[in-house]
Design an enzyme around this catalytic site. Structure first.
Site, PDB file in Angstrom:
ATOM      1  N   LEU A   1      27.152  50.677  44.572  1.00  0.00           N
ATOM      2  CA  LEU A   1      26.986  51.866  43.731  1.00  0.00           C
ATOM      3  C   LEU A   1      28.084  52.017  42.684  1.00  0.00           C
ATOM      4  O   LEU A   1      27.960  52.831  41.773  1.00  0.00           O
ATOM      5  CB  LEU A   1      26.958  53.128  44.604  1.00  0.00           C
ATOM      6  CG  LEU A   1      25.687  53.361  45.415  1.00  0.00           C
ATOM      7  CD1 LEU A   1      25.837  54.629  46.258  1.00  0.00           C
ATOM      8  CD2 LEU A   1      24.472  53.473  44.515  1.00  0.00           C
TER       9      LEU A   1
ATOM     10  N   GLY B   1      34.204  51.003  43.193  1.00  0.00           N
ATOM     11  CA  GLY B   1      35.365  50.438  42.514  1.00  0.00           C
ATOM     12  C   GLY B   1      35.537  50.973  41.112  1.00  0.00           C
ATOM     13  O   GLY B   1      36.654  51.275  40.679  1.00  0.00           O
TER      14      GLY B   1
ATOM     15  N   ASP C   1      27.890  51.615  58.473  1.00  0.00           N
ATOM     16  CA  ASP C   1      28.086  50.204  58.822  1.00  0.00           C
ATOM     17  C   ASP C   1      29.013  50.093  60.026  1.00  0.00           C
ATOM     18  O   ASP C   1      30.049  50.775  60.094  1.00  0.00           O
ATOM     19  CB  ASP C   1      28.718  49.433  57.655  1.00  0.00           C
ATOM     20  CG  ASP C   1      27.808  49.328  56.444  1.00  0.00           C
ATOM     21  OD1 ASP C   1      26.605  49.601  56.596  1.00  0.00           O
ATOM     22  OD2 ASP C   1      28.307  48.970  55.360  1.00  0.00           O
TER      23      ASP C   1
ATOM     24  N   LYS D   1      21.735  72.107  44.760  1.00  0.00           N
ATOM     25  CA  LYS D   1      21.128  71.844  46.067  1.00  0.00           C
ATOM     26  C   LYS D   1      22.017  70.918  46.896  1.00  0.00           C
ATOM     27  O   LYS D   1      22.235  71.152  48.098  1.00  0.00           O
ATOM     28  CB  LYS D   1      19.746  71.222  45.868  1.00  0.00           C
ATOM     29  CG  LYS D   1      18.997  70.928  47.163  1.00  0.00           C
ATOM     30  CD  LYS D   1      17.621  70.334  46.860  1.00  0.00           C
ATOM     31  CE  LYS D   1      16.866  70.018  48.146  1.00  0.00           C
ATOM     32  NZ  LYS D   1      15.535  69.417  47.852  1.00  0.00           N
TER      33      LYS D   1
ATOM     34  N   CYS E   1      40.497  26.209  33.785  1.00  0.00           N
ATOM     35  CA  CYS E   1      40.698  25.567  35.083  1.00  0.00           C
ATOM     36  C   CYS E   1      39.835  24.303  35.177  1.00  0.00           C
ATOM     37  O   CYS E   1      40.124  23.316  34.515  1.00  0.00           O
ATOM     38  CB  CYS E   1      40.408  26.552  36.216  1.00  0.00           C
ATOM     39  SG  CYS E   1      41.088  26.031  37.811  1.00  0.00           S
ATOM     40  N   MET E   2      38.750  24.320  35.962  1.00  0.00           N
ATOM     41  CA  MET E   2      37.888  23.145  36.000  1.00  0.00           C
ATOM     42  C   MET E   2      37.303  22.844  34.626  1.00  0.00           C
ATOM     43  O   MET E   2      37.002  21.689  34.307  1.00  0.00           O
ATOM     44  CB  MET E   2      36.767  23.307  37.022  1.00  0.00           C
ATOM     45  CG  MET E   2      35.886  22.071  37.123  1.00  0.00           C
ATOM     46  SD  MET E   2      34.494  22.240  38.238  1.00  0.00           S
ATOM     47  CE  MET E   2      35.282  21.878  39.806  1.00  0.00           C
ATOM     48  N   GLY E   3      37.139  23.864  33.797  1.00  0.00           N
ATOM     49  CA  GLY E   3      36.655  23.644  32.441  1.00  0.00           C
ATOM     50  C   GLY E   3      37.599  22.762  31.646  1.00  0.00           C
ATOM     51  O   GLY E   3      37.166  21.902  30.870  1.00  0.00           O
TER      52      GLY E   3
ATOM     53  N   ARG F   1      44.098  23.189  42.968  1.00  0.00           N
ATOM     54  CA  ARG F   1      44.777  22.135  43.730  1.00  0.00           C
ATOM     55  C   ARG F   1      44.951  20.857  42.905  1.00  0.00           C
ATOM     56  O   ARG F   1      45.756  20.003  43.244  1.00  0.00           O
ATOM     57  CB  ARG F   1      43.963  21.766  44.986  1.00  0.00           C
ATOM     58  CG  ARG F   1      43.761  22.877  45.978  1.00  0.00           C
ATOM     59  CD  ARG F   1      43.004  22.363  47.206  1.00  0.00           C
ATOM     60  NE  ARG F   1      42.477  23.450  48.002  1.00  0.00           N
ATOM     61  CZ  ARG F   1      43.181  24.152  48.891  1.00  0.00           C
ATOM     62  NH1 ARG F   1      44.452  23.853  49.092  1.00  0.00           N
ATOM     63  NH2 ARG F   1      42.618  25.136  49.565  1.00  0.00           N
TER      64      ARG F   1
ATOM     65  N   HIS G   1      44.149  30.814  34.586  1.00  0.00           N
ATOM     66  CA  HIS G   1      43.027  31.749  34.439  1.00  0.00           C
ATOM     67  C   HIS G   1      43.449  32.941  33.574  1.00  0.00           C
ATOM     68  O   HIS G   1      43.848  33.990  34.090  1.00  0.00           O
ATOM     69  CB  HIS G   1      42.560  32.238  35.811  1.00  0.00           C
ATOM     70  CG  HIS G   1      41.822  31.215  36.595  1.00  0.00           C
ATOM     71  ND1 HIS G   1      40.451  31.082  36.546  1.00  0.00           N
ATOM     72  CD2 HIS G   1      42.263  30.253  37.448  1.00  0.00           C
ATOM     73  CE1 HIS G   1      40.075  30.089  37.333  1.00  0.00           C
ATOM     74  NE2 HIS G   1      41.157  29.568  37.895  1.00  0.00           N
TER      75      HIS G   1
ATOM     76  N   GLU H   1      41.710  35.037  32.084  1.00  0.00           N
ATOM     77  CA  GLU H   1      40.829  36.208  32.216  1.00  0.00           C
ATOM     78  C   GLU H   1      41.404  37.282  33.124  1.00  0.00           C
ATOM     79  O   GLU H   1      41.029  38.461  33.015  1.00  0.00           O
ATOM     80  CB  GLU H   1      39.444  35.780  32.728  1.00  0.00           C
ATOM     81  CG  GLU H   1      39.383  35.278  34.158  1.00  0.00           C
ATOM     82  CD  GLU H   1      39.564  33.771  34.294  1.00  0.00           C
ATOM     83  OE1 GLU H   1      39.075  33.197  35.289  1.00  0.00           O
ATOM     84  OE2 GLU H   1      40.221  33.174  33.413  1.00  0.00           O
TER      85      GLU H   1
END
Length: 541
Positions: A15, A18, A148, A225, A386-388, A467, A512, A514
């Protein structure tokens, strides 16, 4: 004494607890208070580091190397406050701590139980975050949904917590719930909210504020309500309808008076918020002057949240450049298996920029390499993360150096030309969880490079999660064909940034970026990538 705001969710997951926490944190900070946030996740994993991005979304990395839930990214972006490992705690981490204490004999032979030992550990962590952050207000989000089984110890802990603080005014409970629209009857329904609050009250928690998620406006009579049946003042029922952008949420909540209600309830001085910068940001986002299309080529595109911070960083850069960024999601697997040049053109030809984000494993890697070759040969702005970046090195080795068997030892352990290899300090590591090169490390940039021009400084600190690294044994040959190492880790000569010589904008980074972008302060590399993509688009006309 710090103030504590506990945020729970009901009816369904997803929902936006965060976003609610992050938005409220922004509003409180805009009033001059110090804020931080803590996310409790009820799953048994110690952290999300080994979880599938398709199931869980991205793993957000903090400065100190914490592998965290993506909501921690929302906290950082909205509040503009760096979080750490301690700002995301799972059931697995709580139980690990309690079991370790039991093994040491800390409980003096007592029977270890959920109550009081697990709940005490949860409360202890809340207090520790408050002490370490020195914040005036701590927002605590409880993951999952009320009812939960996994979340019960956390709800019991925060119920106890309220009874242990010096004053009842030090704690406030916010419940985020759903008010669904039933198309068949043309009505919004409050019954799910009523039942959710009843469930919460049955364990001893009375919400002070109810945030109602909906896909449309909630009429005043329905809010009244909900207030009546859930025993809260009508003004404490806060509608939170779907908006065009996440960054509109703080302003919408400010308009509904959420922060004023919270401050008054917690005994905080009422202050005039400074939201001018945020309002200007939202206006720029809503009224862009132009558009740009970015092809995001990845293996986890079935769930966009797997690349959440990348998407938000592109949006930040778009806002800065007065442009709407349209993302063309490309499954890298579909670019494999001998794809024809015509098919590749059909998939990527409309892109003004191509971005290949991070990832793990061989699946889809050949498609990424094909996309990178296309960007290099066509002169399309390219950004590899990274992998890119590692994929860009493999592409250059194969197609410029002529090393047809070039690869990463992550994919082919005994490959003939391992241009990407496991870091030396990683080769003795056996456990997967929490053992990568994690967190912020320095990078020294070469003057005259595009990366140096973007940052405007020689040494930067960026967050990592990997890694494998560029094999320096091939570096001289790679540079000879135009792939230049323009950024290195000073302490270990590890290649951090590569650029393709003679290309309009071709940058790969091992880190990274981002994770450090902010709505009001886009990351320099994303900013310049979008700028280059806009220039490329203009040149096509």
């Amino acid at each position: 004494m710090a103030k504590f705001i506990f945020i729970t969710g009901g009816v369904v997951s997803g929902l936006g607890k965060g976003i609610t926490a992050a938005s409220l944190g922004r509003l409180i900070k805009s009033r001059g208070y110090r804020v931080t946030a803590l996310k409790f996740d009820p799953y048994l994993n110690v952290d999300p580091g080994t979880m599938s991005p398709i199931q869980h979304g991205e793993v957000f990395v903090t400065e100190d190397g914490g592998e965290c839930d993506l909501d921690v990214g929302h906290y950082e972006r909205f509040m503009d406050v760096n979080m750490g490992k301690g700002n995301n705690v799972t059931t697995g981490k709580i139980y690990s701590s309690v079991i370790a204490k039991e093994r040491r004999g800390d409980y003096l032979g007592g029977t270890v139980q959920v109550i009081p030992h697990i709940t005490n550990e949860i409360k202890s962590h809340i207090r520790r975050v408050a002490e370490d952050s020195d914040a005036d207000v701590i927002l605590v989000e409880i993951g999952g949904t009320v009812g939960d089984i996994e979340g019960q110890p956390f709800l019991e802990a925060i119920r106890q917590f309220k009874n242990e603080v010096p004053s009842k005014d030090d704690v406030l409970f916010i419940h985020v719930t759903l008010v669904p629209y039933i198309a068949a009857s043309g009505e919004l329904k409050t019954k799910p909210t009523q039942h959710s609050v009843r469930e919460l009250r049955s364990i001893g928690i009375q919400p002070d504020v109810i945030v109602c998620r909906s896909d449309r406006e909630i009429p005043k009579d329905l809010r009244e309500k909900i207030a009546l049946f859930c025993d809260v003042p009508p003004e404490a029922v806060i509608p939170n309808e779907d908006l065009g952008s996440l960054y509109e949420v703080p302003l919408a909540m400010e308009k509904e008076g959420l922060a004023e209600i919270v401050c008054r309830r917690l005994g905080l001085d009422s202050r005039t918020p400074d939201l001018a910068e945020w309002e200007a940001l939202v206006q720029r986002a809503k009224h862009p002057e132009r558009e740009v299309e970015i092809a995001l080529v990845g293996k986890y595109v079935a769930l966009e949240d797997a690349y959440l911070s990348v998407v938000e960083s592109l949006n930040h850069a778009g806002i800065h450049n007065n442009a709407r960024v349209r993302i063309h999601w490309v499954d890298s697997e579909k670019l494999e298996n001998g794809i024809t040049p015509e098919a590749l053109e059909a998939c990527l030809g409309r892109a003004d920029g191509i971005l290949v984000p991070g990832g793990f494993g061989y699946r889809g890697i050949e498609g990424k390499i094909n996309a990178i070759r296309y960007a290099r040969e066509k002169g399309i702005p390219f950004f590899g993360i990274c992998m890119g970046m590692q994929s860009a090195v493999i592409e250059a080795a194969r197609n410029l150096l002529g090393l047809s068997k070039a690869n990463s030892t992550e994919f082919v352990t005994d490959c003939k030309d391992p241009v990407i290899d496991m870091m030396a300090q990683q080769k003795q590591v056996t456990d997967l969880g929490g053992t990568m090169r994690l967190g912020a490390f320095p990078c020294r940039l070469k003057p005259g490079s595009k990366a140096h021009a973007a940052y405007g400084t020689e040494v930067v600190h960026e967050r990592h999660r990997h890694r494998f690294e560029v094999n320096n044994a091939y570096l001289e040959r790679l540079e000879a064909v135009g792939l230049k190492a323009v950024g290195v880790w000073p302490e270990g000569n590890l290649v951090e940034v590569v650029e393709m010589e003679g290309h309009p904008w071709f940058v790969g980074v091992q880190f990274h970026p981002e994770f450090k972008s902010r709505p009001n302060r886009p990351h320099p590399l994303f900013r310049d990538f979008i700028k280059a993509a806009l220039e490329y688009r203009a040149g096509k006309k």
